[in-house]
Design an enzyme around this catalytic site. Sequence first.
Site, short mmCIF file in Angstrom:
data_model
loop_
_atom_site.label_atom_id
_atom_site.label_comp_id
_atom_site.label_asym_id
_atom_site.label_seq_id
_atom_site.Cartn_x
_atom_site.Cartn_y
_atom_site.Cartn_z
N LEU A 27 0.79 -1.14 -0.03
CA LEU A 27 0.05 0.01 -0.07
C LEU A 27 0.86 1.21 -0.03
CD1 LEU A 27 -2.49 -1.22 2.78
CD2 LEU A 27 -3.15 -0.80 0.41
N GLN A 101 8.29 -4.71 -1.77
CA GLN A 101 7.63 -4.42 -3.19
C GLN A 101 8.64 -3.61 -3.88
OE1 GLN A 101 4.22 -2.58 -4.61
NE2 GLN A 101 3.47 -4.32 -5.34
N TYR A 179 2.07 0.39 -14.03
CA TYR A 179 3.45 0.91 -13.60
C TYR A 179 4.37 0.41 -14.96
CZ TYR A 179 1.24 2.88 -9.94
OH TYR A 179 0.28 3.49 -9.14
N GLY A 297 -10.74 -6.21 -3.08
CA GLY A 297 -12.09 -6.35 -2.72
C GLY A 297 -12.66 -7.41 -1.64
N GLY A 318 -5.80 -4.82 1.59
CA GLY A 318 -5.21 -3.57 1.43
C GLY A 318 -6.04 -2.50 2.40
C1 5J8 Z 1 -13.63 -0.36 -6.19
C2 5J8 Z 1 -12.56 -1.41 -5.81
C3 5J8 Z 1 -13.05 -2.78 -6.62
C4 5J8 Z 1 -12.05 0.23 -5.17
N1 5J8 Z 1 -14.06 -2.90 -7.43
N2 5J8 Z 1 -14.40 -0.48 -7.15
N3 5J8 Z 1 1.69 1.28 -5.47
C5 5J8 Z 1 0.80 1.27 -6.21
O1 5J8 Z 1 0.74 0.04 -6.84
C6 5J8 Z 1 -0.39 2.02 -6.29
C7 5J8 Z 1 -1.50 1.61 -6.99
C8 5J8 Z 1 -0.36 3.31 -5.74
C9 5J8 Z 1 -1.66 4.09 -5.77
C10 5J8 Z 1 -2.94 3.61 -6.38
N4 5J8 Z 1 -2.72 2.24 -6.92
C11 5J8 Z 1 -3.60 1.60 -7.60
O2 5J8 Z 1 -4.52 2.40 -8.32
C12 5J8 Z 1 -4.60 0.94 -6.73
O3 5J8 Z 1 -4.30 -0.48 -6.58
C13 5J8 Z 1 -5.93 0.77 -7.48
O4 5J8 Z 1 -5.78 -0.25 -8.44
C14 5J8 Z 1 -5.52 2.03 -8.36
C15 5J8 Z 1 -6.36 3.32 -7.68
O5 5J8 Z 1 -6.37 3.54 -6.38
P1 5J8 Z 1 -6.81 4.58 -5.34
O6 5J8 Z 1 -6.43 4.53 -3.96
O7 5J8 Z 1 -6.83 5.71 -6.25
O8 5J8 Z 1 -8.25 4.11 -5.35
P2 5J8 Z 1 -9.32 2.81 -5.38
O9 5J8 Z 1 -8.59 2.00 -4.28
O10 5J8 Z 1 -8.90 1.63 -6.54
O11 5J8 Z 1 -10.61 3.24 -5.35
C16 5J8 Z 1 -11.18 4.20 -6.25
C17 5J8 Z 1 -12.61 4.08 -6.26
O12 5J8 Z 1 -12.83 2.62 -6.70
C18 5J8 Z 1 -13.33 4.15 -4.81
O13 5J8 Z 1 -14.49 4.62 -4.78
C19 5J8 Z 1 -13.52 2.58 -4.21
O14 5J8 Z 1 -14.32 2.48 -3.43
P3 5J8 Z 1 -14.59 2.71 -1.89
O15 5J8 Z 1 -13.20 2.21 -1.47
O16 5J8 Z 1 -14.72 4.07 -1.59
O17 5J8 Z 1 -15.56 1.89 -1.42
C20 5J8 Z 1 -13.61 1.77 -5.54
N5 5J8 Z 1 -13.08 0.64 -5.66
N6 5J8 Z 1 -11.89 -1.03 -5.05
C21 5J8 Z 1 -14.79 -1.77 -7.52
N7 5J8 Z 1 -12.37 -3.95 -6.29
#
Ligand code: 5J8
Length: 366
Positions: A27, A101, A179, A297, A318
């Site tokens: 994370l 990581q 990435y 999820g 996460g």
């Molecule tokens: C969902 C789900 C789900 C959340 N199905 N909706 N170092 C890294 O590898 C990073 C990766 C750094 C930063 C971000 N990142 C990746 O980027 C994450 O792994 C993720 O795939 C993506 C976006 O990350 P984020 O922290 O900007 O947001 P994210 O957790 O994807 O959530 C964005 C929106 O999608 C929210 O509204 C989530 O809903 P919640 O958590 O508020 O209930 C929703 N969401 N996971 C469908 N699996």
Amino acid sequence: HQEVMPLLTPFKMGRFELSHRVVLAPLTRCRSYGNVPQPHAAVYYSQRATRGGLLITEATGVSATAQGYPETPGIWTQEQVEAWKPIVDAVHRKGALFFCQMWHVGRVSTNDFQPDGQAPISSTDKQISPDAEPGMVYSKPRRLQVDEIPGIVDDFRRAARNAIEAGFDGVEIHGANGYLLEQFMKDGANDRDDEYGGSLENRCRFAVEVVDAVVREVGAQRVGIRLSPFLDYMDCVDSDPAALADYMVRQLNKHEGFLYCHMVEPRMAVVDGRRQIPHRLLPFRKAFNGMFIAAGGYDREEGNKVVTDGYTDLVAYGRLFLANPDLPKRFELGAPLNEYDRSTFYTQDPVVGYTDYPFLDEDSSD
Ligand code: 5J8
């Protein structure tokens, strides 16, 4: 007589003995000032450490060009290695295993994060579209030349060596979430016509070279990889994600004892007003010889279900683990969970939204 829930059963991961299957997912937390991990990370990670549990660090840069977010840690300088040591020690004192990581963001960056304000590097010179992340503009990247790639492979190799020197039990290669390695793997982002573009084999060549180099450096039994074939984050989309995932796990199988494959589920679909995990990873779990970590999820119920069904060996959490430092214990007791606060995921405060999520017994104990 109470039955032990599947998530809390022991598991032998190569030479490592895990006492349960609840893994801390990597994370990004943006609290490593100047790319150096800080003492507050020792508090954060050891809060989440349990005897026989597995923790994976936040994504950690392999070189000066690897960053694209504020205050993310690195593992390419001696200062960073020294700064990780007390954090790893704190986790080990609690009896947990700790993997580092290793990442390179590629074009998910801006010139401001790059040495001398250069352009970020990528498979392509195509910029990430402004719609990928509202309010954020990533810089136009510079397409890597073929003769520059061995140097980056070597950055991953050296980062792995450094991680072992810092005391980590192993490393996870970040091959997910749009990435650098994914910018090469996925045909939606790779528009090259040299030996690193075009066919699946060519697009995966860079990632496979990184795997090979890291395995040679620290041994297959200490190396895992994270992949997200089904995500389209940061314009990294593939036209045939199943073929991509299958190809990659078969490359991993070439290394006897390659430790684990950690895969992210597709985004959850909403069915009858409820989010449902698509569970699309089974074919790759079956094709892969090592152990498998599923992420994306999961909650307590879904995690127990997939372990029972033999869909995965371990489950990475996460957001739930971020907000619940004692997540395995809460699962054991069926206790209510703290809610996570998204607004502090990526802020720089050393305490707020980081180490101040309460433990279960915090109210009653003092
Ligand atoms: C969902 C789900 C789900 C959340 N199905 N909706 N170092 C890294 O590898 C990073 C990766 C750094 C930063 C971000 N990142 C990746 O980027 C994450 O792994 C993720 O795939 C993506 C976006 O990350 P984020 O922290 O900007 O947001 P994210 O957790 O994807 O959530 C964005 C929106 O999608 C929210 O509204 C989530 O809903 P919640 O958590 O508020 O209930 C929703 N969401 N996971 C469908 N699996």
